[in-house]
Design a protein around this motif. Structure first.
Motif, PDB file in Angstrom:
ATOM      1  N   ASP B  40       0.815  -1.213   0.000  1.00  0.00           N
ATOM      2  CA  ASP B  40       0.000   0.000   0.000  1.00  0.00           C
ATOM      3  C   ASP B  40       0.847   1.262   0.000  1.00  0.00           C
ATOM      4  N   LEU B  41       2.046   1.174   0.536  1.00  0.00           N
ATOM      5  CA  LEU B  41       2.964   2.320   0.487  1.00  0.00           C
ATOM      6  C   LEU B  41       3.381   2.560  -0.961  1.00  0.00           C
ATOM      7  N   TRP B  42       3.618   1.472  -1.693  1.00  0.00           N
ATOM      8  CA  TRP B  42       3.943   1.582  -3.113  1.00  0.00           C
ATOM      9  C   TRP B  42       2.773   2.217  -3.859  1.00  0.00           C
ATOM     10  N   LEU B  43       1.570   1.765  -3.580  1.00  0.00           N
ATOM     11  CA  LEU B  43       0.393   2.328  -4.224  1.00  0.00           C
ATOM     12  C   LEU B  43       0.272   3.823  -3.928  1.00  0.00           C
ATOM     13  N   SER B  44       0.481   4.193  -2.673  1.00  0.00           N
ATOM     14  CA  SER B  44       0.380   5.618  -2.298  1.00  0.00           C
ATOM     15  C   SER B  44       1.387   6.460  -3.077  1.00  0.00           C
ATOM     16  N   ASN B  45       2.578   5.932  -3.268  1.00  0.00           N
ATOM     17  CA  ASN B  45       3.591   6.673  -4.033  1.00  0.00           C
ATOM     18  C   ASN B  45       3.206   6.767  -5.503  1.00  0.00           C
ATOM     19  N   LEU B  46       2.681   5.674  -6.047  1.00  0.00           N
ATOM     20  CA  LEU B  46       2.290   5.664  -7.455  1.00  0.00           C
ATOM     21  C   LEU B  46       1.124   6.629  -7.711  1.00  0.00           C
ATOM     22  N   LEU B  47       0.291   6.813  -6.697  1.00  0.00           N
ATOM     23  CA  LEU B  47      -0.864   7.701  -6.857  1.00  0.00           C
ATOM     24  C   LEU B  47      -0.472   9.164  -6.959  1.00  0.00           C
ATOM     25  N   LYS B  48       0.790   9.465  -6.672  1.00  0.00           N
ATOM     26  CA  LYS B  48       1.270  10.842  -6.822  1.00  0.00           C
ATOM     27  C   LYS B  48       1.526  11.169  -8.292  1.00  0.00           C
ATOM     28  N   ILE B  49       1.604  10.142  -9.116  1.00  0.00           N
ATOM     29  CA  ILE B  49       1.811  10.368 -10.552  1.00  0.00           C
ATOM     30  C   ILE B  49       0.479  10.841 -11.127  1.00  0.00           C
ATOM     31  N   PRO B  50       0.444  11.998 -11.794  1.00  0.00           N
ATOM     32  CA  PRO B  50      -0.832  12.532 -12.290  1.00  0.00           C
ATOM     33  C   PRO B  50      -1.637  11.531 -13.122  1.00  0.00           C
ATOM     34  N   PHE B  51      -0.947  10.774 -13.977  1.00  0.00           N
ATOM     35  CA  PHE B  51      -1.622   9.803 -14.831  1.00  0.00           C
ATOM     36  C   PHE B  51      -2.508   8.872 -14.009  1.00  0.00           C
ATOM     37  N   ASN B  52      -2.019   8.460 -12.840  1.00  0.00           N
ATOM     38  CA  ASN B  52      -2.727   7.478 -12.025  1.00  0.00           C
ATOM     39  C   ASN B  52      -3.945   8.049 -11.306  1.00  0.00           C
ATOM     40  N   ALA B  53      -4.073   9.354 -11.323  1.00  0.00           N
ATOM     41  CA  ALA B  53      -5.265   9.954 -10.710  1.00  0.00           C
ATOM     42  C   ALA B  53      -6.414   9.988 -11.707  1.00  0.00           C
ATOM     43  N   LEU B  54      -6.124   9.775 -12.977  1.00  0.00           N
ATOM     44  CA  LEU B  54      -7.158   9.894 -14.002  1.00  0.00           C
ATOM     45  C   LEU B  54      -7.345   8.621 -14.829  1.00  0.00           C
ATOM     46  N   PHE B  55      -6.262   7.933 -15.068  1.00  0.00           N
ATOM     47  CA  PHE B  55      -6.330   6.772 -15.968  1.00  0.00           C
ATOM     48  C   PHE B  55      -6.061   5.485 -15.207  1.00  0.00           C
ATOM     49  N   ARG B  56      -7.114   4.756 -14.912  1.00  0.00           N
ATOM     50  CA  ARG B  56      -6.986   3.474 -14.229  1.00  0.00           C
ATOM     51  C   ARG B  56      -7.771   2.437 -15.023  1.00  0.00           C
ATOM     52  N   ARG B  57      -7.227   1.275 -15.089  1.00  0.00           N
ATOM     53  CA  ARG B  57      -7.908   0.201 -15.809  1.00  0.00           C
ATOM     54  C   ARG B  57      -8.811  -0.561 -14.841  1.00  0.00           C
ATOM     55  N   ARG B  58      -9.793  -1.234 -15.418  1.00  0.00           N
ATOM     56  CA  ARG B  58     -10.682  -2.066 -14.588  1.00  0.00           C
ATOM     57  C   ARG B  58     -10.806  -3.441 -15.205  1.00  0.00           C
ATOM     58  N   THR B  59     -10.852  -4.452 -14.334  1.00  0.00           N
ATOM     59  CA  THR B  59     -11.151  -5.799 -14.815  1.00  0.00           C
ATOM     60  C   THR B  59     -12.218  -6.407 -13.915  1.00  0.00           C
ATOM     61  N   SER B  60     -13.100  -7.135 -14.523  1.00  0.00           N
ATOM     62  CA  SER B  60     -14.113  -7.856 -13.755  1.00  0.00           C
ATOM     63  C   SER B  60     -13.457  -9.099 -13.164  1.00  0.00           C
ATOM     64  N   LEU B  61     -14.180  -9.801 -12.311  1.00  0.00           N
ATOM     65  CA  LEU B  61     -13.660 -11.046 -11.743  1.00  0.00           C
ATOM     66  C   LEU B  61     -13.413 -12.051 -12.863  1.00  0.00           C
ATOM     67  N   LYS B  62     -14.328 -12.085 -13.828  1.00  0.00           N
ATOM     68  CA  LYS B  62     -14.180 -13.036 -14.943  1.00  0.00           C
ATOM     69  C   LYS B  62     -12.901 -12.723 -15.728  1.00  0.00           C
TER      70      LYS B  62
END
Lengths: 69, 343
Positions: B40-62
């Motif tokens: 989660d610390l890695w995630l928090s750092n990655l979230l500082k990148i502007p791209f990651n605040a707007l562009f996130r991918r989604r996958t369903s369980l399938k």
């Protein structure tokens, strides 16, 4: 920004590797927003600086609030 | 492009959907490596990148299951459970000292599917199992080409569902690391983790009623919680593939017993790398040498904590230690290591 507009913008970027790569490597928010707005305009998406900032802020907020049930 | 190609360089961020999870949101990690094992610390750092605040991918369980089928990710070599404040970060950091080991500590999205939070919809276990396997596979995407083994250190509370992990990964080696509960208790009093506060977990996980736990003083609640953590391995029908460890056995047990238990055979150079990593305090500024604070914590316990320890924790700790002695060394390493080398 509504969900459909965001989805259109996201899908366009994901489908264009060079654009995606360019945006991924921008560290400054102002430059990132400026470049994203150019892309949105080219897609005829009527987005403003405030739209993008609000969406990005909300995304960050959902991460901070992840522990809330 | 395949889903695997689309998700190259992306890592799972969080679960989406209510009341039950329906999708995973992914974050772009790209060329930004993990700087510590805490996911989660890695995630928090990655979230500082502007791209990651707007562009996130989604996958369903399938799609997540399709992702698992398209190509296998790193095999899960070991699961680390613990009571908190017992050297688990030291264990994770020491394993991570070897470049072939991908060690992920306390990813919240696993806790989200495994633990019943107070006030949250109750996810059926069969759905928890499906999500757990799919998410562990997703976490097993190698971060570098050198990675060969995946180890996951869970949050302390995850041991309350040790049964679920055993069901999901019946052939995976696991360890439960504990410490004198008085020392853990004092540490939690000093700096309380959010999961150790009433209102975080569903009280049913602790086998107590809402009234008993939430109306009790905080120290009483924490004593009940700690008792449940220590009892978790004892509640299994057997300790197959398990290794019970105590803080007092660290650090030597990491290369002497834990590495072989996890199926990792060490070269002399690798053992030195682990020994070097184990010298440092896992929670302080880089370079600080580790020193035990057991005596200090023992001295700091107030009379109420000592009473709670006697009443609730000493019996289960005594039982756990007896099991540890009875099963040590574990069968997993008896054929690998001469007895005289076992620490």
């Amino acid at each position: 920004m509504d969900a459909q507009t965001l989805h259109i913008l996201q899908q366009y970027v994901f489908e264009h590797a060079e654009i995606q790569h360019r945006l991924q490597n921008i560290a400054e928010y102002d430059e990132f927003i400026a470049q994203t707005l150019q892309i949105a305009a080219a897609l005829n998406l009527n987005l403003t600086n405030e739209d993008l900032r609000a969406t990005m802020q909300q995304a960050r907020r959902t991460w901070v609030e992840r522990w809330l049930v | 492009m395949t889903l695997r190609e689309d998700l190259q360089g992306w890592i799972p961020l969080r679960l989406l959907g209510s009341p039950f999870p329906e999708a995973v949101e992914w974050l772009w990690a790209g060329a930004h490596p993990m700087e510590s094992t805490f996911y989660d610390l890695w995630l928090s750092n990655l979230l500082k990148i502007p791209f990651n605040a707007l562009f996130r991918r989604r996958t369903s369980l399938k799609e997540l299951q399709q992702f698992a089928e398209e190509a296998p990710t790193l095999p899960l070599h070991g699961l680390i459970f613990h009571t908190s404040r017992c050297g688990s970060t030291l264990v994770a950091n020491t394993l991570a000292a070897l470049p072939q080991n991908q060690v992920i500590s306390e990813p919240y999205l696993l806790e989200r599917v495994v633990l019943q939070r107070f006030g949250a919809p109750n996810l059926p276990d069969d759905l928890r199992l499906i999500w757990l396997r799919a998410l562990v596979n997703a976490l097993g995407q190698p971060h570098t080409p050198q990675k060969q083994h995946l180890f996951i250190k869970l949050d302390a509370l995850a041991v309350l569902r040790l049964d679920l992990f055993r069901q999901a990964f019946p052939d995976t080696a696991w360890t439960f690391l504990c410490r004198d509960p008085l020392e853990v208790f004092v540490s939690q009093q000093r700096e309380t983790a959010v999961g150790f506060l009433p209102g975080y977990l569903d009280p049913e996980l602790l086998g107590e009623s809402l009234e008993t736990l939430f109306m009790s003083p905080l120290e009483t609640y924490q004593a009940h919680l700690l008792k449940s953590l220590y009892a978790a391995p004892l509640n299994l029908t057997n300790l197959e593939h398990g290794l019970l460890l105590n803080y007092t056995q660290l650090p030597q047990a990491m290369w002497g017993v834990l590495a072989p238990h996890f199926g990792v055979s060490l070269t002399p150079t690798e053992q030195v790398a682990m020994q070097t990593a184990a010298r440092y305090d896992a929670k302080s500024a880089p370079g600080k040498i580790f020193t035990s604070d057991s005596q200090q914590k023992q001295a700091q316990a107030n009379p109420n904590v000592r009473d709670l320890m006697q009443q609730h924790l000493l019996p289960v700790y005594t039982q756990l230690e007896a099991q540890r002695a009875a099963h040590y060394p574990p069968r997993s390493i008896l054929s690998l290591t001469p007895h005289e080398e076992i620490v």
